[in-house]
Write a protein that holds these residues in place. Structure first.
Motif, PDB file in Angstrom:
ATOM      1  N   ALA A  70      39.408  39.607  28.933  1.00 11.97           N
ATOM      2  CA  ALA A  70      39.847  38.411  28.218  1.00 11.97           C
ATOM      3  C   ALA A  70      38.779  37.923  27.251  1.00 11.97           C
ATOM      4  O   ALA A  70      39.070  37.613  26.079  1.00 11.97           O
ATOM      5  N   PHE A  71      37.524  37.870  27.712  1.00 16.27           N
ATOM      6  CA  PHE A  71      36.428  37.449  26.834  1.00 16.27           C
ATOM      7  C   PHE A  71      36.252  38.426  25.669  1.00 16.27           C
ATOM      8  O   PHE A  71      35.999  38.017  24.530  1.00 16.27           O
ATOM      9  N   THR A  72      36.392  39.734  25.945  1.00 16.63           N
ATOM     10  CA  THR A  72      36.219  40.739  24.903  1.00 16.63           C
ATOM     11  C   THR A  72      37.303  40.617  23.839  1.00 16.63           C
ATOM     12  O   THR A  72      37.023  40.632  22.632  1.00 16.63           O
ATOM     13  N   VAL A 103      27.802  41.845  23.826  1.00 13.06           N
ATOM     14  CA  VAL A 103      27.559  41.637  25.254  1.00 13.06           C
ATOM     15  C   VAL A 103      28.843  41.820  26.053  1.00 13.06           C
ATOM     16  O   VAL A 103      28.834  42.457  27.118  1.00 13.06           O
ATOM     17  N   CYS A 104      29.956  41.286  25.547  1.00 17.33           N
ATOM     18  CA  CYS A 104      31.234  41.424  26.247  1.00 17.33           C
ATOM     19  C   CYS A 104      31.613  42.898  26.389  1.00 17.33           C
ATOM     20  O   CYS A 104      32.052  43.344  27.455  1.00 17.33           O
ATOM     21  N   GLY A 105      31.437  43.655  25.302  1.00 18.40           N
ATOM     22  CA  GLY A 105      31.744  45.084  25.355  1.00 18.40           C
ATOM     23  C   GLY A 105      30.850  45.819  26.326  1.00 18.40           C
ATOM     24  O   GLY A 105      31.308  46.668  27.093  1.00 18.40           O
ATOM     25  N   MET A 106      29.555  45.499  26.307  1.00 16.75           N
ATOM     26  CA  MET A 106      28.604  46.164  27.210  1.00 16.75           C
ATOM     27  C   MET A 106      28.933  45.885  28.672  1.00 16.75           C
ATOM     28  O   MET A 106      28.876  46.778  29.519  1.00 16.75           O
ATOM     29  N   ILE A 107      29.306  44.636  28.968  1.00 13.67           N
ATOM     30  CA  ILE A 107      29.660  44.290  30.345  1.00 13.67           C
ATOM     31  C   ILE A 107      30.899  45.056  30.785  1.00 13.67           C
ATOM     32  O   ILE A 107      30.969  45.575  31.908  1.00 13.67           O
ATOM     33  N   MET A 108      31.868  45.165  29.894  1.00 12.26           N
ATOM     34  CA  MET A 108      33.126  45.830  30.228  1.00 12.26           C
ATOM     35  C   MET A 108      32.914  47.292  30.594  1.00 12.26           C
ATOM     36  O   MET A 108      33.551  47.810  31.516  1.00 12.26           O
ATOM     37  N   PHE A 109      32.007  47.972  29.890  1.00  8.56           N
ATOM     38  CA  PHE A 109      31.839  49.411  30.095  1.00  8.56           C
ATOM     39  C   PHE A 109      30.694  49.768  31.041  1.00  8.56           C
ATOM     40  O   PHE A 109      30.482  50.946  31.319  1.00  8.56           O
ATOM     41  N   THR A 110      29.953  48.770  31.515  1.00  9.29           N
ATOM     42  CA  THR A 110      28.859  49.060  32.445  1.00  9.29           C
ATOM     43  C   THR A 110      28.997  48.327  33.777  1.00  9.29           C
ATOM     44  O   THR A 110      28.643  48.870  34.818  1.00  9.29           O
ATOM     45  N   PHE A 111      29.529  47.109  33.750  1.00  8.68           N
ATOM     46  CA  PHE A 111      29.570  46.290  34.958  1.00  8.68           C
ATOM     47  C   PHE A 111      30.505  46.881  36.015  1.00  8.68           C
ATOM     48  O   PHE A 111      30.114  47.112  37.164  1.00  8.68           O
ATOM     49  N   LEU A 112      31.769  47.140  35.621  1.00  2.62           N
ATOM     50  CA  LEU A 112      32.740  47.652  36.597  1.00  2.62           C
ATOM     51  C   LEU A 112      32.358  49.021  37.153  1.00  2.62           C
ATOM     52  O   LEU A 112      32.457  49.242  38.365  1.00  2.62           O
ATOM     53  N   PRO A 113      31.932  49.990  36.315  1.00  5.03           N
ATOM     54  CA  PRO A 113      31.534  51.278  36.888  1.00  5.03           C
ATOM     55  C   PRO A 113      30.369  51.187  37.862  1.00  5.03           C
ATOM     56  O   PRO A 113      30.196  52.076  38.697  1.00  5.03           O
ATOM     57  N   VAL A 114      29.566  50.123  37.764  1.00  2.00           N
ATOM     58  CA  VAL A 114      28.448  49.945  38.687  1.00  2.00           C
ATOM     59  C   VAL A 114      28.885  49.221  39.967  1.00  2.00           C
ATOM     60  O   VAL A 114      28.505  49.604  41.073  1.00  2.00           O
ATOM     61  N   VAL A 115      29.705  48.171  39.824  1.00  3.45           N
ATOM     62  CA  VAL A 115      30.046  47.354  40.998  1.00  3.45           C
ATOM     63  C   VAL A 115      31.258  47.874  41.763  1.00  3.45           C
ATOM     64  O   VAL A 115      31.394  47.598  42.959  1.00  3.45           O
ATOM     65  N   ASN A 116      32.153  48.617  41.102  1.00  5.35           N
ATOM     66  CA  ASN A 116      33.351  49.101  41.808  1.00  5.35           C
ATOM     67  C   ASN A 116      33.026  49.910  43.061  1.00  5.35           C
ATOM     68  O   ASN A 116      33.633  49.692  44.115  1.00  5.35           O
ATOM     69  N   PRO A 117      32.087  50.865  42.989  1.00  2.63           N
ATOM     70  CA  PRO A 117      31.768  51.605  44.224  1.00  2.63           C
ATOM     71  C   PRO A 117      31.224  50.710  45.333  1.00  2.63           C
ATOM     72  O   PRO A 117      31.483  50.954  46.511  1.00  2.63           O
ATOM     73  N   ILE A 118      30.478  49.674  44.958  1.00  2.00           N
ATOM     74  CA  ILE A 118      29.947  48.742  45.959  1.00  2.00           C
ATOM     75  C   ILE A 118      31.090  47.969  46.615  1.00  2.00           C
ATOM     76  O   ILE A 118      31.159  47.831  47.845  1.00  2.00           O
ATOM     77  N   ILE A 119      32.010  47.474  45.781  1.00  3.67           N
ATOM     78  CA  ILE A 119      33.138  46.693  46.296  1.00  3.67           C
ATOM     79  C   ILE A 119      33.996  47.541  47.232  1.00  3.67           C
ATOM     80  O   ILE A 119      34.313  47.136  48.357  1.00  3.67           O
ATOM     81  N   TYR A 120      34.362  48.735  46.767  1.00  5.73           N
ATOM     82  CA  TYR A 120      35.236  49.578  47.583  1.00  5.73           C
ATOM     83  C   TYR A 120      34.497  50.138  48.793  1.00  5.73           C
ATOM     84  O   TYR A 120      35.103  50.343  49.847  1.00  5.73           O
ATOM     85  N   TYR A 156      29.155  50.105  19.722  1.00 10.07           N
ATOM     86  CA  TYR A 156      29.976  51.245  20.124  1.00 10.07           C
ATOM     87  C   TYR A 156      31.183  51.338  19.200  1.00 10.07           C
ATOM     88  O   TYR A 156      31.543  50.376  18.515  1.00 10.07           O
ATOM     89  N   CYS A 157      31.804  52.502  19.166  1.00 10.81           N
ATOM     90  CA  CYS A 157      32.959  52.728  18.305  1.00 10.81           C
ATOM     91  C   CYS A 157      34.241  52.373  19.047  1.00 10.81           C
ATOM     92  O   CYS A 157      34.363  52.613  20.251  1.00 10.81           O
ATOM     93  N   SER A 158      35.179  51.813  18.308  1.00 11.44           N
ATOM     94  CA  SER A 158      36.481  51.470  18.870  1.00 11.44           C
ATOM     95  C   SER A 158      37.503  51.537  17.749  1.00 11.44           C
ATOM     96  O   SER A 158      37.151  51.718  16.572  1.00 11.44           O
ATOM     97  N   ASN A 159      38.760  51.391  18.096  1.00 12.71           N
ATOM     98  CA  ASN A 159      39.798  51.395  17.064  1.00 12.71           C
ATOM     99  C   ASN A 159      39.559  50.288  16.054  1.00 12.71           C
ATOM    100  O   ASN A 159      39.725  50.475  14.849  1.00 12.71           O
ATOM    101  N   ASN A 160      39.126  49.119  16.542  1.00 13.00           N
ATOM    102  CA  ASN A 160      38.883  47.978  15.668  1.00 13.00           C
ATOM    103  C   ASN A 160      37.772  48.258  14.661  1.00 13.00           C
ATOM    104  O   ASN A 160      37.910  47.979  13.459  1.00 13.00           O
ATOM    105  N   THR A 161      36.660  48.817  15.134  1.00  9.29           N
ATOM    106  CA  THR A 161      35.538  49.079  14.228  1.00  9.29           C
ATOM    107  C   THR A 161      35.851  50.228  13.276  1.00  9.29           C
ATOM    108  O   THR A 161      35.386  50.235  12.128  1.00  9.29           O
ATOM    109  N   LEU A 162      36.635  51.207  13.721  1.00  4.42           N
ATOM    110  CA  LEU A 162      37.029  52.307  12.838  1.00  4.42           C
ATOM    111  C   LEU A 162      37.973  51.826  11.746  1.00  4.42           C
ATOM    112  O   LEU A 162      37.916  52.314  10.602  1.00  4.42           O
TER     113      LEU A 162
END
Length: 316
Positions: free
Chosen positions: A258-260, A276-293, A179-185
């Motif tokens: 922190a890992f990312t 993997v760290c980036g993928m988890i950051m942008f997919t894990f929370l959007p999936v689990v947040n609705p379950i948690i709340y 994915y694109c980010s400031n760092n990769t750009l």
């Protein structure tokens, strides 16, 4: 399409790194990704719809909370669909303006989570530690200012970040991540002094992380002290439950963040670990947040069941 930067030819057609997925795992990975995206859109969209339509959720807490599922939708939408297209087509091409837009939205997503969690912890602090003054403090004007400050500050910080990197001359065309980010750009630059970019990037990271941790730590310590000092066990349990979902969400976010961050700060970190760290950051929370709340926030859970009951009554 090509443009000239400091006597170097820069192509707007970029190559982006790809996941090393075995051929037999391409379709399973694609369908798992599609399922995760659809679940996130449906669940976060449901939470947004509940807050808009249900009078029981028309409270300052949920007006502020509204930004969190909205942010999750932005985060997973700017990341996952494009990655899924690359997985299934095996093309791994991206247009430079699209890359910049993705990077901008990804950073907006990360900053928004920190600022939104700060705002939500402040709201819970007022509600639990100063309950008699809650309605006067969290007035519609104050709530509107908090929401405007969260999105306004986040947008300004990220606009400046990308304005700084846009000035650098470019000649490379390979994005060294999925994915694109400031760092990769920044790694596309050939020449030019990127010291200001690096310093400002560290400043944003430090400001958001230290500010977010400090505000939430102070808020939840005060909430904990207030809960312990109360004589009614039911009141303590109710107060803790209102904060539990936010604490769990923020713990997950900080752990992944922190890992990312560390994966980029150490040059010898494996490329797959960064991906993997980036993928988890942008997919894990959007999936689990609705379950948690959905599980931990009683008002949202009750509003959802009220809608289900109404739907059953009208359908029969």
């Amino acid at each position: 399409m090509e443009v000239q930067f400091s006597n170097n030819t820069f192509s707007f057609n970029l190559q982006i790194d790809k996941l090393d997925i075995p051929p037999e795992a391409i379709y399973p990975a694609f369908f798992i990704g599609v399922f995760m995206y659809l679940f996130s859109v449906l669940s976060n969209g449901t939470m947004l719809a509940l807050i808009v339509t249900q009078r029981s959720l028309h409270k300052p807490m949920f007006y502020i909370f509204f930004s969190l599922p909205l942010t999750d939708l932005v985060g997973i939408t700017c990341f996952l669909p494009r990655l899924l297209v690359d997985i299934i087509t095996q093309t791994n091409n991206i247009y430079y303006p699209t890359c910049v837009l993705q990077g901008f939205l990804i950073h907006l997503y990360g900053g928004s989570i920190c600022l939104n969690m700060m705002a939500m912890s402040f709201d819970r602090y007022i509600a639990i530690c100063k309950p008699l003054r809650y309605n006067s403090i969290m007035s519609p004007l104050i709530v509107s200012c908090i929401i405007a400050l969260v999105w306004g500050l986040d947008t300004v910080l990220i606009v400046v970040l990308f304005a700084l990197q846009a000035k650098l001359p470019r000649c490379k065309t390979f994005i060294a991540n999925v994915y694109c980010s400031n760092n990769t750009l920044l790694k596309l630059a050939c020449g030019g002094d990127s010291t200001v970019n690096n310093v400002y990037g560290l400043f944003i990271t430090g400001f958001l992380q230290i500010g977010s941790v400090s505000v939430q730590l102070l808020s939840y310590v005060q909430i904990l002290i207030t809960c312990i000092s109360r004589s009614q066990p039911d009141a303590r349990i109710k107060a803790i439950n209102t904060c539990l979902a936010q604490i769990i969400t923020y713990f997950f976010y900080e752990t992944v963040t922190a890992f990312t961050i560390l994966s980029y700060r150490f040059e010898n970190t494996a490329s797959i670990a960064q991906k993997v760290c980036g993928m988890i950051m942008f997919t894990f929370l959007p999936v689990v947040n609705p379950i948690i709340y959905g599980m931990k926030t009683r008002d949202i859970r009750n509003a959802f069941f009220v809608v289900l009951k109404k739907h059953k009554v009208t359908s029969t």
